[in-house]
Design an enzyme around this catalytic site. Structure first.
Site, short mmCIF file in Angstrom:
data_model
loop_
_atom_site.label_atom_id
_atom_site.label_comp_id
_atom_site.label_asym_id
_atom_site.label_seq_id
_atom_site.Cartn_x
_atom_site.Cartn_y
_atom_site.Cartn_z
N CYS A 258 -41.68 26.01 -92.15
CA CYS A 258 -40.38 25.81 -92.69
C CYS A 258 -39.31 25.57 -91.75
O CYS A 258 -38.52 26.62 -91.41
CB CYS A 258 -39.99 27.20 -93.43
N GLY A 260 -36.64 23.54 -90.84
CA GLY A 260 -34.97 23.40 -90.86
C GLY A 260 -34.28 24.65 -90.45
O GLY A 260 -34.55 25.58 -90.81
N GLY A 262 -34.04 23.29 -87.14
CA GLY A 262 -34.93 22.78 -86.15
C GLY A 262 -34.80 23.42 -85.00
O GLY A 262 -35.62 23.11 -83.93
N GLU A 283 -40.40 20.47 -93.27
CA GLU A 283 -39.16 20.66 -93.89
C GLU A 283 -39.13 20.04 -95.34
O GLU A 283 -39.16 19.11 -95.39
CB GLU A 283 -37.89 20.61 -93.02
N ASP A 309 -43.53 20.45 -99.77
CA ASP A 309 -43.59 21.81 -100.20
C ASP A 309 -44.44 22.55 -99.16
O ASP A 309 -45.53 22.12 -99.04
CB ASP A 309 -44.03 22.09 -101.62
N CYS A 380 -34.73 36.05 -91.49
CA CYS A 380 -33.57 36.29 -90.98
C CYS A 380 -32.88 37.38 -91.98
O CYS A 380 -31.60 36.96 -92.40
CB CYS A 380 -32.38 35.25 -90.60
#
Length: 462
Positions: A258, A260, A262, A283, A309, A380
């Protein structure tokens, strides 16, 4: 009208009307307006300060206007919010804050709207910030609501953060965490390994991280050709932990599932290039995939960036990778310092929607590991449902995965002693939770999982 206030108002409108993120819109708005460094700093403070304390300011506006903010035209409300921030939380002269905000309303709406805004703001100027804070807290129905108004966090986020800290037996740190969320974060840069050297001041933990020398950090980035990047130290640490979790063998295949936008991809690509490993990225969102490709331009070699996906891609590559980073889509509650508007947009329903996706991505990534391969599950967000809850659910009934001690790995990565709560025997198996108030980073979560031979049952204590 002062250009800085105009820019701040325009960004607030974009955030309200288009669900834009201020950290993406504001730099371009400052550039388009040609603001001086001083005006750019003021526009930044006005924008982020208003967004951080939006809930508190809305309570003040509602009390002063004697109506719910939902009954106020959004364009007028944003002008009021901007003014209230200046009146209650800055040293801006009250007459300047009131007059320019009324001018904004008059230009955007009508004379009647401007008169309404003027009346509300004049009423607010008659009491001190302390008196307004006391007034709105008196209307709270619980201690958590009072804390929400004082700290400018929704109640549900306060309770989620308290539970996450309590899981570390540190619930007493809650107010320090809330205060850290409301502080402007320092700019942290990353020097890509083997391609750039970090400068001073060095950050305390990541060997790649250092502070901005001042001025526009994007000039430093541009001057380095992308070999130096703006990146939170916590983001650097979790990527470095995946690379350091086991010795790297030449020819290893890595995947950033996943990827992005980057930043972690570029860091992993630089490390992979140093050791003869091969990295792929994925991504699903095309605009974010373009950001990943841009981030990778500074790294020699070719890193293919897929646009699929992540669950589908990982399931189609069973047993092929030696290391996989799953930086899962999440609520972003760990980055409220940088994206303050997120606290007012997210709801518990977002958690319920994201958790199944997080579980499916992690499960698919594990299946895509070769025996002995390692996956880093990263969010996050410190919300327990998105962190340890996801890991426990995915590992339920699996006999082909063992937890690695991420705390020990993180301690080895860090260039100075790092305070990581918990111990090796806890039920989360040595996962890592970083915190803004404790580490000066975003609240990044990390779990490291290793796939054993298919079907093997890990020995007790492994």
């Amino acid at each position: 009208m002062q250009p800085a206030r105009r820019v701040a108002y325009d960004v607030l409108r974009a955030v309200t009307e288009s669900d834009a993120y201020a950290n993406l819109v504001l730099p371009q708005a400052i550039a388009d307006a040609g603001l001086s460094p001083q005006d750019a700093a003021l526009a930044t403070e006005l924008t982020y300060g208003t967004l951080r304390r939006l809930g508190t300011y809305d309570a003040v506006i509602s009390a002063a206007a004697d109506r719910d903010t939902s009954a106020i035209d959004p364009a007028v409300l944003d002008a009021l919010r901007l003014a209230v921030h200046q009146l209650l939380s800055t040293r801006v002269a009250p007459h300047a804050a009131v007059n320019e905000s009324v001018t904004i309303v008059g230009a955007a709406q009508s004379r009647g709207a401007a008169s309404f805004a003027n009346a509300v703001l004049r009423r607010i100027t008659r009491e001190t910030p302390e008196e307004w804070q006391e007034r709105i807290e008196q209307a709270a129905r619980s201690d958590d609501e009072r804390l929400a108004l004082r700290s400018a966090h929704p109640v549900w986020i306060i309770r989620a953060l308290r539970r996450a800290l309590a899981a570390e037996e540190r619930a007493d740190e809650l107010e320090a965490l809330l205060d850290a969320d409301n502080a402007s974060p320092e700019v942290t840069l990353a020097a890509l390994p083997g391609l750039a050297e970090r400068s001073e001041p060095a950050r305390p933990y990541a060997p790649t991280a250092f502070g901005s020398p001042g001025g526009d950090p994007h000039r430093v980035v541009a001057g380095s050709g992308g070999r130096i990047r703006v990146q939170d130290e916590g983001s650097q640490l979790v990527a470095l932990a995946l690379a350091e979790a086991a010795p790297i063998r030449a020819g290893e295949r890595w995947l950033d599932l996943c990827a992005g936008p980057g930043g972690k991809t570029a860091l992993l690509a630089a490390i992979a290039a140093q050791h003869g490993a091969v990295l792929e990225a994925n991504e699903v969102v095309p605009t974010r995939a373009r950001l990943v490709r841009n981030a990778l331009r500074a790294v020699p070699g070719n890193v293919p960036v897929h646009e699929e996906d992540g669950r589908v891609l990982a399931r189609s590559r069973n047993g092929q990778y030696d290391r996989i980073l799953v930086d899962a889509p999440c609520t972003g509650l760990g980055a409220l310092r940088r994206r303050p508007e997120a606290r007012w947009r997210k709801t518990p329903a977002d958690v319920a929607e994201l958790v199944p996706l997080q579980e499916e991505l992690l499960a698919a990534a594990i299946d895509a590991l070769a025996p002995g391969g390692i996956v880093a599950y990263v969010t996050c967000s410190p919300h327990l449902a998105e962190t340890s809850g996801v890991v426990r659910e995915v590992l339920r009934g699996r006999a082909d995965v063992r937890r690695l001690d991420a705390r020990a790995v993180m301690a080895d990565v860090a260039t100075s002693a790092i305070d990581l709560a918990g111990d090796d025997s806890d039920e989360d198996g040595g996962s890592v939770q970083l915190w803004p108030h404790r580490h000066g980073t975003d609240a990044m979560f990390l779990a490291l999982l290793q796939r054993t031979s298919a079907g093997a049952v890990p020995e007790q204590g492994e």
